[in-house]
Motif scaffolding. Structure first.
Motif, PDB file in Angstrom:
ATOM      1  N   GLU A  26     -73.915 -66.093 -50.166  1.00  0.00           N
ATOM      2  CA  GLU A  26     -74.266 -66.233 -51.574  1.00  0.00           C
ATOM      3  C   GLU A  26     -74.760 -64.935 -52.202  1.00  0.00           C
ATOM      4  OE1 GLU A  26     -77.264 -69.184 -51.936  1.00  0.00           O
ATOM      5  OE2 GLU A  26     -78.850 -68.001 -50.974  1.00  0.00           O
ATOM      6  N   ASN A  27     -75.063 -63.929 -51.405  1.00  0.00           N
ATOM      7  CA  ASN A  27     -75.518 -62.652 -51.955  1.00  0.00           C
ATOM      8  C   ASN A  27     -74.412 -61.609 -52.033  1.00  0.00           C
ATOM      9  OD1 ASN A  27     -78.204 -63.420 -52.374  1.00  0.00           O
ATOM     10  ND2 ASN A  27     -78.742 -63.018 -50.241  1.00  0.00           N
ATOM     11  N   ALA A  28     -73.180 -62.020 -51.770  1.00  0.00           N
ATOM     12  CA  ALA A  28     -72.068 -61.077 -51.838  1.00  0.00           C
ATOM     13  C   ALA A  28     -71.908 -60.542 -53.260  1.00  0.00           C
ATOM     14  CB  ALA A  28     -70.775 -61.754 -51.386  1.00  0.00           C
ATOM     15  N   MET A  29     -71.419 -59.306 -53.371  1.00  0.00           N
ATOM     16  CA  MET A  29     -71.229 -58.658 -54.669  1.00  0.00           C
ATOM     17  C   MET A  29     -69.893 -59.029 -55.294  1.00  0.00           C
ATOM     18  SD  MET A  29     -72.640 -54.968 -53.281  1.00  0.00           S
ATOM     19  CE  MET A  29     -72.575 -54.073 -54.824  1.00  0.00           C
ATOM     20  N   PHE A  30     -69.154 -59.933 -54.663  1.00  0.00           N
ATOM     21  CA  PHE A  30     -67.840 -60.339 -55.141  1.00  0.00           C
ATOM     22  C   PHE A  30     -67.656 -61.804 -54.760  1.00  0.00           C
ATOM     23  CE2 PHE A  30     -67.792 -58.390 -51.012  1.00  0.00           C
ATOM     24  CZ  PHE A  30     -67.253 -59.395 -50.224  1.00  0.00           C
ATOM     25  N   SER A  31     -66.564 -62.406 -55.210  1.00  0.00           N
ATOM     26  CA  SER A  31     -66.267 -63.800 -54.881  1.00  0.00           C
ATOM     27  C   SER A  31     -64.878 -63.903 -54.246  1.00  0.00           C
ATOM     28  CB  SER A  31     -66.331 -64.671 -56.138  1.00  0.00           C
ATOM     29  OG  SER A  31     -65.238 -64.387 -56.989  1.00  0.00           O
ATOM     30  N   TRP A  32     -64.537 -65.101 -53.807  1.00  0.00           N
ATOM     31  CA  TRP A  32     -63.209 -65.352 -53.240  1.00  0.00           C
ATOM     32  C   TRP A  32     -62.100 -65.022 -54.243  1.00  0.00           C
ATOM     33  CZ3 TRP A  32     -60.522 -66.540 -48.936  1.00  0.00           C
ATOM     34  CH2 TRP A  32     -61.238 -66.875 -47.779  1.00  0.00           C
ATOM     35  N   ASP A  33     -62.409 -65.095 -55.532  1.00  0.00           N
ATOM     36  CA  ASP A  33     -61.384 -64.871 -56.561  1.00  0.00           C
ATOM     37  C   ASP A  33     -60.699 -63.518 -56.401  1.00  0.00           C
ATOM     38  OD1 ASP A  33     -62.004 -67.316 -57.642  1.00  0.00           O
ATOM     39  OD2 ASP A  33     -63.358 -66.503 -59.165  1.00  0.00           O
ATOM     40  N   VAL A  34     -61.444 -62.514 -55.915  1.00  0.00           N
ATOM     41  CA  VAL A  34     -60.877 -61.176 -55.762  1.00  0.00           C
ATOM     42  C   VAL A  34     -59.681 -61.212 -54.811  1.00  0.00           C
ATOM     43  CG1 VAL A  34     -61.338 -58.830 -54.953  1.00  0.00           C
ATOM     44  CG2 VAL A  34     -63.087 -60.055 -56.244  1.00  0.00           C
ATOM     45  N   TRP A  35     -59.859 -61.875 -53.661  1.00  0.00           N
ATOM     46  CA  TRP A  35     -58.770 -61.912 -52.685  1.00  0.00           C
ATOM     47  C   TRP A  35     -57.691 -62.913 -53.099  1.00  0.00           C
ATOM     48  CZ3 TRP A  35     -56.341 -65.433 -49.498  1.00  0.00           C
ATOM     49  CH2 TRP A  35     -55.459 -64.884 -48.551  1.00  0.00           C
ATOM     50  N   LEU A  36     -58.097 -64.062 -53.627  1.00  0.00           N
ATOM     51  CA  LEU A  36     -57.105 -65.068 -54.015  1.00  0.00           C
ATOM     52  C   LEU A  36     -56.129 -64.519 -55.058  1.00  0.00           C
ATOM     53  CD1 LEU A  36     -59.397 -68.228 -54.176  1.00  0.00           C
ATOM     54  CD2 LEU A  36     -57.604 -67.771 -52.490  1.00  0.00           C
ATOM     55  N   LYS A  37     -56.646 -63.725 -55.984  1.00  0.00           N
ATOM     56  CA  LYS A  37     -55.773 -63.121 -56.989  1.00  0.00           C
ATOM     57  C   LYS A  37     -54.789 -62.158 -56.341  1.00  0.00           C
ATOM     58  CE  LYS A  37     -55.889 -60.572 -61.364  1.00  0.00           C
ATOM     59  NZ  LYS A  37     -56.767 -59.925 -62.390  1.00  0.00           N
ATOM     60  N   ALA A  38     -55.264 -61.345 -55.404  1.00  0.00           N
ATOM     61  CA  ALA A  38     -54.391 -60.390 -54.714  1.00  0.00           C
ATOM     62  C   ALA A  38     -53.334 -61.100 -53.880  1.00  0.00           C
ATOM     63  CB  ALA A  38     -55.226 -59.472 -53.831  1.00  0.00           C
ATOM     64  N   ALA A  39     -53.649 -62.309 -53.416  1.00  0.00           N
ATOM     65  CA  ALA A  39     -52.717 -63.068 -52.586  1.00  0.00           C
ATOM     66  C   ALA A  39     -51.797 -63.963 -53.409  1.00  0.00           C
ATOM     67  CB  ALA A  39     -53.500 -63.918 -51.584  1.00  0.00           C
ATOM     68  N   GLY A  40     -51.880 -63.850 -54.745  1.00  0.00           N
ATOM     69  CA  GLY A  40     -51.041 -64.668 -55.606  1.00  0.00           C
ATOM     70  C   GLY A  40     -51.539 -66.085 -55.771  1.00  0.00           C
ATOM     71  N   LEU A  41     -52.835 -66.286 -55.529  1.00  0.00           N
ATOM     72  CA  LEU A  41     -53.421 -67.622 -55.618  1.00  0.00           C
ATOM     73  C   LEU A  41     -54.531 -67.673 -56.666  1.00  0.00           C
ATOM     74  CD1 LEU A  41     -53.681 -68.275 -51.767  1.00  0.00           C
ATOM     75  CD2 LEU A  41     -51.999 -69.271 -53.332  1.00  0.00           C
ATOM     76  N   GLY A  42     -54.421 -66.845 -57.686  1.00  0.00           N
ATOM     77  CA  GLY A  42     -55.446 -66.791 -58.729  1.00  0.00           C
ATOM     78  C   GLY A  42     -55.736 -68.159 -59.306  1.00  0.00           C
ATOM     79  N   GLY A  43     -57.022 -68.481 -59.435  1.00  0.00           N
ATOM     80  CA  GLY A  43     -57.437 -69.768 -59.987  1.00  0.00           C
ATOM     81  C   GLY A  43     -57.616 -70.858 -58.958  1.00  0.00           C
ATOM     82  N   ALA A  44     -57.144 -70.645 -57.723  1.00  0.00           N
ATOM     83  CA  ALA A  44     -57.294 -71.644 -56.661  1.00  0.00           C
ATOM     84  C   ALA A  44     -58.743 -71.675 -56.170  1.00  0.00           C
ATOM     85  CB  ALA A  44     -56.353 -71.339 -55.511  1.00  0.00           C
ATOM     86  N   LYS A  45     -59.138 -72.768 -55.561  1.00  0.00           N
ATOM     87  CA  LYS A  45     -60.499 -72.938 -55.070  1.00  0.00           C
ATOM     88  C   LYS A  45     -60.474 -73.435 -53.626  1.00  0.00           C
ATOM     89  CE  LYS A  45     -62.360 -71.916 -59.051  1.00  0.00           C
ATOM     90  NZ  LYS A  45     -63.101 -70.636 -59.225  1.00  0.00           N
ATOM     91  N   LEU A  46     -61.511 -73.068 -52.878  1.00  0.00           N
ATOM     92  CA  LEU A  46     -61.689 -73.568 -51.524  1.00  0.00           C
ATOM     93  C   LEU A  46     -62.868 -74.530 -51.496  1.00  0.00           C
ATOM     94  CD1 LEU A  46     -60.626 -70.408 -51.160  1.00  0.00           C
ATOM     95  CD2 LEU A  46     -61.044 -70.932 -48.756  1.00  0.00           C
ATOM     96  N   SER A  47     -62.831 -75.467 -50.582  1.00  0.00           N
ATOM     97  CA  SER A  47     -63.978 -76.337 -50.391  1.00  0.00           C
ATOM     98  C   SER A  47     -65.014 -75.591 -49.559  1.00  0.00           C
ATOM     99  CB  SER A  47     -63.570 -77.629 -49.685  1.00  0.00           C
ATOM    100  OG  SER A  47     -63.029 -77.345 -48.399  1.00  0.00           O
TER     101      SER A  47
END
Length: 311
Positions: free
Chosen positions: A192-213
């Motif tokens: 929770e203290n990361a300076m970034f979120s999963w969105d950074v990688w998901l966008k690069a992987a062509g999965l922008g807007g997707a969510k993980l549980s």
């Protein structure tokens, strides 16, 4: 000097810190006490001086007409004291004090320190593991390594490694991954203290807007990494955090897709102090270790890079 005997030094420290930082909370954090204790010290000192030094405003503490000149002189005086203490504590140049974040120390640096000792047996390292950026002009810290955008005031910063992030998980969880979208089927462990979120990688992987549980959330990246190693989920990590675990095989970085965050690892040194030979040697050694580690890390094939052939 007799005038000082009537005023407690802790009260002057509280006044200087509160005036410089602009709030009781910030002064309390720096001094290692509670805001209430800072407030009491200020009130006692104001009573002894017979002057009100601060006005409380929505913007925080504001120096009064009487307090302004005193605060300026106190700041200069305490800066001189801090410098004198630092110089008194500063040992031989062959003792090198390096300030690093605990996560960097535990997950990257500690595995490699023998290499530096073998190359430079004359240098004794002292590792100061803390998340706070040390005052490099008024402490015995010679060199810091920090993650950020590299724009810290009053210091000299030098890029070491651009931060890239990627998912990591246990080999057992990675066995079921064939394409980036399969990541979405796995539970996530979150720092929770990361300076970034999963969105950074998901966008690069062509999965922008997707969510993980989300399965677990931690306030420490090292704990989140241990949870990933234990097979509790997939984590978004970076080179110096997970590289060693990936090279040892306790974690897998599937797909080979890495995304830049805009941050980096930086050497941070004093803008006014000369760097010692030991500091320069340590920086050179760290650079070589980072470059070698990145070569090894990049050479590891992603498990899903080569899919099994059809029967």
């Amino acid at each position: 000097m007799k005038e000082l005997n009537t005023i407690h030094l802790n009260g002057l420290r509280a006044i200087e810190a509160a005036g410089r930082l602009g709030s009781l909370a910030a002064a309390a954090e720096e001094l290692g006490v509670t805001p209430g204790a800072v407030s009491q010290q200020i009130a006692k000192t104001e009573a002894l001086l017979g002057r009100t030094l601060f006005e409380r405003s929505p913007r925080g503490l504001v120096a009064t007409e009487a307090g302004g000149p005193l605060l300026a002189r106190l700041s200069r005086a305490f800066a001189e004291l801090a410098q004198a203490v630092a110089e008194a504590r500063r040992r031989d140049e062959l003792v090198l004090t390096v300030s690093v974040a605990p996560i960097f120390a535990a997950r990257w640096l500690v595995y490699r320190l023998n290499g530096f000792a073998e190359r430079h047996p004359e240098v004794r390292l002292r590792i100061d593991a803390t998340t706070k950026l040390a005052d490099l002009d008024a402490s015995d810290v010679d060199l810091a390594i920090r993650v950020g955008a590299g724009r810290w005031p009053g210091v000299r910063s030098e890029l070491l490694l651009e931060q890239e992030v990627f998912p990591v998980c246990s080999p057992a969880l990675a066995a079921g991954l064939r394409e980036p979208a399969d990541i979405l089927k796995l539970p996530a462990v979150i720092d929770e203290n990361a300076m970034f979120s999963w969105d950074v990688w998901l966008k690069a992987a062509g999965l922008g807007g997707a969510k993980l549980s989300v399965r677990h959330t931690f306030n420490d990246a090292s704990l989140a990494l241990d949870a990933a190693i234990a097979g509790q989920g997939v984590m978004i990590a970076w080179q110096t955090l997970a590289g060693y675990a990936v090279m040892k095989g306790s974690l897998v970085a599937p797909f080979g897709i890495r995304a830049r965050t805009g941050f980096g690892h930086y050497f941070v040194t004093s803008a006014s102090r000369r760097e010692s030979k030991a500091a320069l040697a340590f920086k050179q050694w760290v650079r070589e270790e980072v470059e070698d580690g990145m070569r090894q890390f990049s050479a590891i094939p992603a498990p899903s890079a080569v899919l099994p052939s059809s029967p």
